[in-house]
Design an enzyme around this catalytic site. Sequence first.
Site, PDB file in Angstrom:
ATOM      1  CB  SER A 134      -1.355  53.234  27.076  1.00  0.00           C
ATOM      2  OG  SER A 134      -0.127  52.794  26.553  1.00  0.00           O
ATOM      3  CG  ASP A 143      -1.935  51.681  23.752  1.00  0.00           C
ATOM      4  OD1 ASP A 143      -2.819  52.499  24.040  1.00  0.00           O
ATOM      5  OD2 ASP A 143      -0.760  51.770  24.175  1.00  0.00           O
TER       6      ASP A 143
END
Length: 313
Positions: A43, A156
Site C-alpha cells: 500500500s 490493497d
Amino acid sequence: MSRRRLRVGLALGGGAARGWAHIGVLRVMREMGIYPDIVCGTSIGALVGAAWVTGEFDNFADWVERLTRRQVFTLLDLRFAGGLIAGQSLLSALEESIPNRDIGDCDTVYGAVATDLVNGNEVWLREGSILSATRASIALPGLFSPYNHDGRWLVDGGLVNPVPVSLCRAFGADVVIAVDLNADLLERHKIAAPPGDEPDDEDELAGDVEEGLLDRLSQWVGPLLGNGGGEQAPSILEVLARSINIMMARITRSRMAGDPPDVLLAPRLAHIGLMDFHRGKETIGVGEAEAREASQLLLELCRPQRGKGAERR
C-alpha cells in the site's frame, strides 16, 4: 577469511496517510549510511518504496511536505463505483514526482504486495511498470477503486500482508527491517457511545473521534447514505475507517508472529487519521524519531553500505 556482506531488506507496511512515516525512517537510515538492498512495500509502503528505488526520494518527500488539505482534496476524484476514490488524479500527480520506470531497471530490488479481488490470493508485483504496481497495492477497499493489472482486479495488499517481511526474504534478504504503521491503532479513539452508555476511563484515554479529511468526506457523503440509526451512531465513513484499522492491526499481528523481522520499527501513529495526507511533516517526524531510537540496533545488524545510485537520492 572475508565475511559475506549481509543483504538488507526493508519491509514498508501499509497504513494510508500514516505511511509518510516511512520517509522519516528512510532519511535516518540514509544518515547512518544504511542503504537497503531490497525494498518491499504494501500500500503506502509500496508508494514510498517506489520513490526510493527510482532515485526520486527527495523530490517526492518535498512534495509530501508541501501537501495541504485543499491539495489532497483535489486529488481525490470522488465517485461511487468500486470505491469512493477513482485514483486517477492521484496517479497523475504521482507521475510528476515518481518516474514510471520498469521495476527491473531500478538499481535496488523492489516488490509490491497486492490482493487478487477474485480469489483473495496474495500477489507479488516484481516486474513491469512501477507506478502500476503501486496503484494496485494502494487500492484500499471501499476508498480507492480496484485496479486492473494484467487482467486481474487487484486491491490493497494490506488485506493479506500488511508488512511484507516474507517478500523481502523471498528476494534473499539476510536481515529484514520492518516498519509497522499499525502497532497502536487499536489504542486509538473512541467512537460515539450508544445512548445511555457512558465511556469508562480507558475509553477516555483512547482519544476523540478522528478529525481530518475523512470527517469532511463523512459530512458530505453521510447524509446520502445514512448512518444506520440514531443521532449518536458513527458515520458510515467513520465505521469504514475504524474497520480498516482493526483489520490491518489484527492481520499485521498474525503475520508478524509467523514471520518476525530482525528489526521492528513501530512508530506511534494513532493520532494520524487514515486520510490525513496533509500532515506530512508531522508524520515524517514521527518516523524519524522511531528510527533514531533504534539506531544502535540498526547499526549493529546492518553494516553501513552505500548502495548503487544512493548518491542521487
